[in-house]
Design a protein around this motif. Structure first.
Motif, short mmCIF file in Angstrom:
data_model
loop_
_atom_site.label_atom_id
_atom_site.label_comp_id
_atom_site.label_asym_id
_atom_site.label_seq_id
_atom_site.Cartn_x
_atom_site.Cartn_y
_atom_site.Cartn_z
N SER A 83 0.73 12.79 -4.36
CA SER A 83 0.60 11.33 -4.37
C SER A 83 1.27 10.76 -5.61
O SER A 83 1.54 11.48 -6.57
N ALA A 84 1.53 9.46 -5.60
CA ALA A 84 2.20 8.81 -6.74
C ALA A 84 1.44 9.03 -8.05
O ALA A 84 2.05 9.22 -9.10
N GLU A 107 4.32 8.16 0.24
CA GLU A 107 3.68 9.28 0.91
C GLU A 107 4.60 9.81 2.00
O GLU A 107 5.16 9.07 2.77
N GLN A 161 3.11 4.17 -1.09
CA GLN A 161 3.38 4.82 -2.38
C GLN A 161 4.26 6.05 -2.18
O GLN A 161 4.10 7.06 -2.84
N SER A 171 0.82 -1.20 0.00
CA SER A 171 0.00 0.00 0.00
C SER A 171 0.86 1.26 0.00
O SER A 171 0.39 2.32 -0.39
#
Length: 143
Positions: A104-105, A98, A96, A94
């Motif tokens: 965000s990605a 962050e 990414q 989960s």
């Protein structure tokens, strides 16, 4: 005795040793290593591990951008969210990045394989701009 083979193409030097390669260019070192996928459930049985290292003063410190480039924005370590890997069983990834990246990605996705525009792109930024200033550059954020 293991001998690495090296080749030079202008400023780039590539060294290959069995299942690994190192590329050196303008203060950057990129290491690529083949490895097994351990505990594989499905999919490929091998993977490529890629790492980047920059010497101080590497050229892209002026306008770093993207998921990898942000790692070289400063000398300070940037760590983001990590997955917790259990001792056994399956895991659903989960994390990414962050906390280590801006946004965000998904905000780093580009429209095509040669596109350079995304929400935090500095590809066309003026030299010396701070990261926040690049967002207001013409075309920034267009995908």
């Amino acid at each position: 005795m293991l001998v690495a083979h090296s080749r030079r193409c202008e400023e780039a030097v590539t060294r290959v040793k069995y299942s690994s390669a190192t590329i050196s260019l303008r203060g950057w070192q990129i290491a690529i290593r083949g490895n097994h996928v351990y505990g594989r459930v499905s999919g490929p049985t091998h993977r490529l591990d890629v790492s980047f290292a920059a010497s101080s003063g590497a050229a892209s410190r002026d306008a770093p951008h993207g998921l990898v480039g942000q790692s070289f924005l400063s000398e300070k370590r940037r760590s983001g969210k990590l997955d917790a890997y259990p001792a056994s069983g399956r895991i659903a990834t989960s994390a990414q990045a962050e906390g280590a990246i801006e946004g965000s990605a998904a905000m780093y996705e580009v429209a095509s394989s040669h596109a350079t525009r995304f929400a935090f792109s500095r590809f066309d930024a003026e030299p010396g701009l701070e990261p926040g200033e690049a967002r207001s550059a013409p075309g920034a954020g267009i995908m």
